[in-house]
Design a protein around this motif. Structure first.
Motif, short mmCIF file in Angstrom:
data_model
loop_
_atom_site.label_atom_id
_atom_site.label_comp_id
_atom_site.label_asym_id
_atom_site.label_seq_id
_atom_site.Cartn_x
_atom_site.Cartn_y
_atom_site.Cartn_z
N LEU A 8 0.96 -1.48 0.03
CA LEU A 8 -0.23 0.01 -0.31
C LEU A 8 1.27 1.09 0.33
O LEU A 8 1.40 1.51 0.90
CB LEU A 8 -0.68 -0.05 1.18
N ALA A 9 1.11 1.74 -1.05
CA ALA A 9 1.85 3.49 -0.71
C ALA A 9 0.63 4.31 -0.31
O ALA A 9 -0.35 4.60 -0.92
CB ALA A 9 2.17 3.40 -2.71
N GLY A 10 1.00 5.31 0.21
CA GLY A 10 0.23 6.31 0.53
C GLY A 10 -0.94 5.44 1.48
O GLY A 10 -2.03 5.99 1.61
N GLY A 11 -0.21 4.73 2.12
CA GLY A 11 -1.84 3.52 2.84
C GLY A 11 -2.28 3.92 4.69
O GLY A 11 -2.74 3.20 5.28
N THR A 12 -1.72 5.46 4.61
CA THR A 12 -1.61 5.52 5.94
C THR A 12 -2.90 6.34 6.62
O THR A 12 -3.45 7.07 7.44
CB THR A 12 -0.37 6.48 6.87
N GLY A 13 -3.80 6.83 5.30
CA GLY A 13 -5.00 7.56 5.64
C GLY A 13 -5.89 6.73 5.67
O GLY A 13 -6.33 5.34 6.19
N PHE A 14 -6.94 7.34 5.58
CA PHE A 14 -8.39 6.83 5.76
C PHE A 14 -8.96 5.67 4.63
O PHE A 14 -8.73 4.65 5.27
CB PHE A 14 -9.68 7.62 5.06
N LEU A 15 -8.13 6.30 3.82
CA LEU A 15 -8.85 4.88 3.02
C LEU A 15 -7.62 3.80 2.88
O LEU A 15 -7.93 1.78 2.43
CB LEU A 15 -8.75 5.11 0.83
N GLY A 16 -6.61 3.99 3.41
CA GLY A 16 -5.54 3.26 3.56
C GLY A 16 -5.64 2.11 4.92
O GLY A 16 -5.53 1.24 4.19
N TYR A 22 -8.46 -4.07 6.32
CA TYR A 22 -9.84 -5.92 5.59
C TYR A 22 -8.69 -6.73 4.87
O TYR A 22 -9.25 -7.61 5.18
CB TYR A 22 -10.33 -5.00 4.29
N PHE A 23 -7.83 -6.17 4.17
CA PHE A 23 -7.37 -7.61 3.43
C PHE A 23 -6.38 -8.61 4.41
O PHE A 23 -5.98 -9.70 4.63
CB PHE A 23 -5.65 -6.79 2.94
N ARG A 24 -6.06 -7.76 5.81
CA ARG A 24 -5.81 -8.93 7.36
C ARG A 24 -6.15 -9.21 7.22
O ARG A 24 -5.78 -10.96 7.59
CB ARG A 24 -4.69 -7.70 8.34
N GLN A 25 -7.33 -9.24 7.42
CA GLN A 25 -8.27 -10.20 7.88
C GLN A 25 -8.19 -11.06 6.48
O GLN A 25 -9.47 -12.54 7.11
CB GLN A 25 -9.98 -9.35 7.54
N LEU A 26 -8.79 -11.37 5.61
CA LEU A 26 -8.03 -12.25 4.23
C LEU A 26 -6.94 -13.36 4.12
O LEU A 26 -6.94 -13.91 3.37
CB LEU A 26 -8.69 -11.35 2.91
N GLY A 27 -5.87 -12.43 5.32
CA GLY A 27 -4.74 -13.18 5.91
C GLY A 27 -3.47 -12.77 4.48
O GLY A 27 -2.70 -13.51 4.30
N TYR A 28 -3.91 -11.56 4.19
CA TYR A 28 -2.94 -10.45 3.61
C TYR A 28 -1.37 -10.75 4.29
O TYR A 28 -2.22 -9.39 5.94
CB TYR A 28 -2.84 -9.59 2.18
N GLU A 29 -0.24 -10.64 4.32
CA GLU A 29 0.57 -9.16 4.56
C GLU A 29 0.63 -8.43 3.74
O GLU A 29 0.66 -7.49 2.56
CB GLU A 29 2.10 -10.25 4.98
N VAL A 30 0.11 -7.07 4.90
CA VAL A 30 0.02 -5.74 4.15
C VAL A 30 1.11 -4.54 4.37
O VAL A 30 1.56 -4.39 5.75
CB VAL A 30 -1.58 -5.01 4.73
N LEU A 31 1.50 -4.22 3.63
CA LEU A 31 3.34 -3.44 3.92
C LEU A 31 2.77 -1.77 3.63
O LEU A 31 2.23 -2.30 1.95
CB LEU A 31 4.33 -4.20 3.46
N THR A 32 3.15 -0.41 4.09
CA THR A 32 2.19 0.28 3.89
C THR A 32 4.00 1.14 3.57
O THR A 32 5.09 0.97 4.52
CB THR A 32 2.31 0.53 5.11
N LEU A 33 4.13 2.10 2.74
CA LEU A 33 4.91 2.43 1.97
C LEU A 33 4.55 3.92 2.30
O LEU A 33 3.17 4.74 1.81
CB LEU A 33 5.24 2.75 0.39
#
Length: 306
Positions: A8-16, A22-33
């Motif tokens: 997730l680039a720029g994922g620290t706001g409302f949508l991010g 949402y995707f962590r609950q689906l089992g993803y590893e989420v990495l935010t830039l």
């Protein structure tokens, strides 16, 4: 089994933040830039140049770019430059990083905006991806430059999608908490004429639509991310008025909005531009909205607001 990795680039706001949960609950590893690392799962980048962050894209399941300076400001030369540069430079940097991957991400979703379409009158049909008329004003041209960077990017093996996202409604961020607070004090009347169209999307359907697009390898190109039922501004405000039932309802003529926008250092375009957009490609692909109508969406969200 290894977790699929989502960047997730720029994922620290409302949508991010919503997408990350949402995707962590689906089992993803989420990495935010992000420019300022504050917690686990975040990696530093400047949004413009290649760096050590680029290695994180190797083997990722997907990249989602949400970077973009807020447009809630005055459109002077300095702000226009910053708004445009934040979108085009981040997109260009991601494209260069993906192109250098030995095992590139399978799919790249890049933000765009439903404001890419020209001002829509009542007599005009709703804007679909195939038939919508693109505008020539500043905000519309920014969205077009944003998308151009995505299509000019060099990655040959990564599926690309541009998300023309409308106003996303949520209880914990975005525009709705501000609009609801104003409605409590009587500012739930039509803004200007009230005839301008509003295209919108519930935050839950935003996350679900992103998941839907990621899961279908045949889908690429531009997609309108909005609910299938846009509505006029006066109808949106009527729903707010019915919920909050303020003692007074204060008129909001255009001249008063212009004064308010000047004092608050923002632009009336955010309220007065008519956006009548439909998600034709999403519907044709089989996506089913949980909140297709705005009254249904607001009935879910407004009780969650303090």
């Amino acid at each position: 089994m290894n977790q699929p990795r989502l960047i997730l680039a720029g994922g620290t706001g409302f949508l991010g933040n919503h997408l990350a949960r949402y995707f962590r609950q689906l089992g993803y590893e989420v990495l935010t830039l992000t420019r300022r690392v504050q917690r686990f799962g975040e990696t530093a980048w400047d949004g413009r140049t290649l760096g050590s962050w680029a290695a994180k894209l190797e083997g990722a399941a997907a990249v989602i770019n949400l970077v973009g300076r807020s447009v809630d400001c005055r459109y002077n030369a300095v702000n226009k430059y910053a708004i445009t540069r934040s979108r085009t430079e981040s997109t260009r940097a991601l494209g260069e990083a993906i192109a250098r991957c030995q095992n590139p991400p399978a799919v790249w979703l890049n933000s765009s905006s439903a404001t890419i379409y020209a001002h829509t009158t009542d007599e005009q049909p709703a804007n679909s991806e195939a038939t919508g008329k693109l505008g020539r004003d500043f905000s519309e041209m920014v969205a077009q430059q944003w998308e151009a960077e995505l299509w000019l990017a060099p990655p040959p093996r990564t599926r690309r999608l541009a998300l023309r996202t409308a106003i996303v409604l949520g209880a914990d961020g975005g525009a709705l908490p501000v609009m609801a607070r104003l409605a409590r004090f009587g500012l739930c009347t039509p803004q200007g004429s009230g005839q301008q169209w509003m295209s919108w999307l519930h935050i839950t359907d935003f996350c679900r639509a992103v998941e839907f697009l990621l899961a279908r390898p045949a889908l690429e190109g531009t997609f309108n991310l909005c609910a299938p039922q846009p509505l006029p501004n006066h109808e949106f405000n009527a729903v707010l008025a019915a919920h909050y039932q303020p003692r007074w309802r204060l008129p909001q003529p255009r001249w008063l909005l212009e004064i308010g926008a000047f004092l608050l250092r923002t632009e009336t375009e955010l309220l007065l531009k008519s956006r009548k957009v439909v998600p034709q490609r999403l519907l044709e692909a089989g996506f089913q909205f949980r909140y297709p109508s705005c009254p249904t969406a607001l009935a879910d969200l407004l009780p969650q607001l303090a």
